[in-house]
Design a protein around this motif. Sequence first.
Motif, PDB file in Angstrom:
ATOM      1  N   GLN A  75      11.439   0.299   4.607  1.00 15.86           N
ATOM      2  CA  GLN A  75      11.970   0.878   3.278  1.00 15.86           C
ATOM      3  C   GLN A  75      13.196   1.599   3.542  1.00 15.86           C
ATOM      4  N   ASP A  76      13.936   1.547   4.539  1.00 16.99           N
ATOM      5  CA  ASP A  76      15.066   2.220   4.859  1.00 16.99           C
ATOM      6  C   ASP A  76      14.925   3.907   4.683  1.00 16.99           C
ATOM      7  N   GLN A  77      13.738   4.228   4.987  1.00 13.00           N
ATOM      8  CA  GLN A  77      13.691   5.772   5.158  1.00 13.00           C
ATOM      9  C   GLN A  77      13.184   5.992   6.651  1.00 13.00           C
ATOM     10  N   TRP A  78      14.477   6.410   7.044  1.00 11.75           N
ATOM     11  CA  TRP A  78      14.545   6.411   8.835  1.00 11.75           C
ATOM     12  C   TRP A  78      13.662   7.759   9.090  1.00 11.75           C
ATOM     13  N   VAL A  79      13.507   8.896   8.239  1.00 11.58           N
ATOM     14  CA  VAL A  79      13.144   9.776   8.622  1.00 11.58           C
ATOM     15  C   VAL A  79      12.095  10.489   7.449  1.00 11.58           C
ATOM     16  N   PRO A  80      10.742   9.994   7.503  1.00  9.88           N
ATOM     17  CA  PRO A  80       9.975  10.089   6.266  1.00  9.88           C
ATOM     18  C   PRO A  80       9.368  11.656   6.446  1.00  9.88           C
ATOM     19  N   VAL A  81       8.969  12.034   5.356  1.00  3.18           N
ATOM     20  CA  VAL A  81       8.535  13.440   5.095  1.00  3.18           C
ATOM     21  C   VAL A  81       7.072  13.499   5.211  1.00  3.18           C
ATOM     22  N   GLU A 123       0.766  -1.243  -0.171  1.00  2.00           N
ATOM     23  CA  GLU A 123       0.063   0.168   0.114  1.00  2.00           C
ATOM     24  C   GLU A 123       1.056   1.437  -0.127  1.00  2.00           C
ATOM     25  N   LEU A 124       1.929   1.236   0.691  1.00  3.00           N
ATOM     26  CA  LEU A 124       2.840   2.389   0.747  1.00  3.00           C
ATOM     27  C   LEU A 124       3.593   2.762  -0.437  1.00  3.00           C
ATOM     28  N   THR A 125       3.789   1.534  -1.183  1.00  8.22           N
ATOM     29  CA  THR A 125       4.710   1.757  -2.311  1.00  8.22           C
ATOM     30  C   THR A 125       3.924   1.739  -3.635  1.00  8.22           C
ATOM     31  N   SER A 126       2.587   1.741  -3.298  1.00  3.88           N
ATOM     32  CA  SER A 126       1.594   1.801  -4.685  1.00  3.88           C
ATOM     33  C   SER A 126       1.425   3.175  -5.131  1.00  3.88           C
ATOM     34  N   ASP A 127       0.543   3.368  -6.148  1.00  9.26           N
ATOM     35  CA  ASP A 127       0.148   4.290  -6.872  1.00  9.26           C
ATOM     36  C   ASP A 127      -0.622   5.441  -5.693  1.00  9.26           C
ATOM     37  N   CYS A 165       2.585   3.358  12.546  1.00  4.57           N
ATOM     38  CA  CYS A 165       2.732   2.524  11.419  1.00  4.57           C
ATOM     39  C   CYS A 165       3.315   3.263  10.265  1.00  4.57           C
ATOM     40  N   PHE A 166       3.101   4.379   9.879  1.00  6.85           N
ATOM     41  CA  PHE A 166       3.514   4.993   8.752  1.00  6.85           C
ATOM     42  C   PHE A 166       4.987   5.023   8.960  1.00  6.85           C
ATOM     43  N   CYS A 167       5.249   5.451  10.243  1.00  3.96           N
ATOM     44  CA  CYS A 167       7.023   5.589  10.664  1.00  3.96           C
ATOM     45  C   CYS A 167       7.516   4.343  10.401  1.00  3.96           C
ATOM     46  N   ARG A 168       6.897   3.261  10.922  1.00  2.27           N
ATOM     47  CA  ARG A 168       7.502   1.810  10.938  1.00  2.27           C
ATOM     48  C   ARG A 168       7.695   1.261   9.506  1.00  2.27           C
ATOM     49  N   GLU A 169       6.580   1.497   8.582  1.00  2.00           N
ATOM     50  CA  GLU A 169       6.579   1.010   7.391  1.00  2.00           C
ATOM     51  C   GLU A 169       7.834   1.652   6.526  1.00  2.00           C
ATOM     52  N   SER A 170       7.965   3.034   6.843  1.00  2.00           N
ATOM     53  CA  SER A 170       9.005   3.727   6.062  1.00  2.00           C
ATOM     54  C   SER A 170      10.330   3.251   6.400  1.00  2.00           C
TER      55      SER A 170
END
Length: 171
Positions: free
Chosen positions: A159-165, A8-12, A151-156
């Motif tokens: 994906q090796d995105q430690w500080v999502p925007v 879901e996070l990587t989809s369109d 959950c958004f932070c965890r999912e990020s």
Amino acid sequence: MCNMTLEELTSDHTVGKMDIVGNALEEVLSKAMVQSSITIGVYEAAKLLNVDPDNVVLCLLAADETDDQDVALQIHFTLIQAFCCENDINILRVSNMSRLAEILGGSDTAGEPADLHCILVNVGDTTYGGWNWENPQASQLKDPALNKVVCFCRESRYQDQWVPVINLPER
């Protein structure tokens, strides 16, 4: 349990998910303000992280394009990010400072513009969403908005995105 899957996070639909997380973040901040479970300001946040990091559930680092040139602020961000990662504190970067100021009031008690560059949501003296001291993870699940953000932070991180925007949605 997180409701968002990696697919879901990587989809369109990522933009739609970002809006959902942005709305959830706004709700978390509003609740934290009402419950006095928020720390605003780089120096105030650093003081709290130094004495009581276990009670911090979320760290927001906010900056506009002009702040990207502020070397001192970027050093503070780097140190705070490192501390949060070491202490398993969820981190988000927020890119819409004007919306953040609207949500949080934008000025301190003396009427001066507040330092909104670093914001901590903590459990403090009051309970945030029925905080369970024996099982903090279960407490986060009791608040749907906080659960979405965590959950958004965890999912990020997966994906090796430690500080999502996150860009807070305009109203």
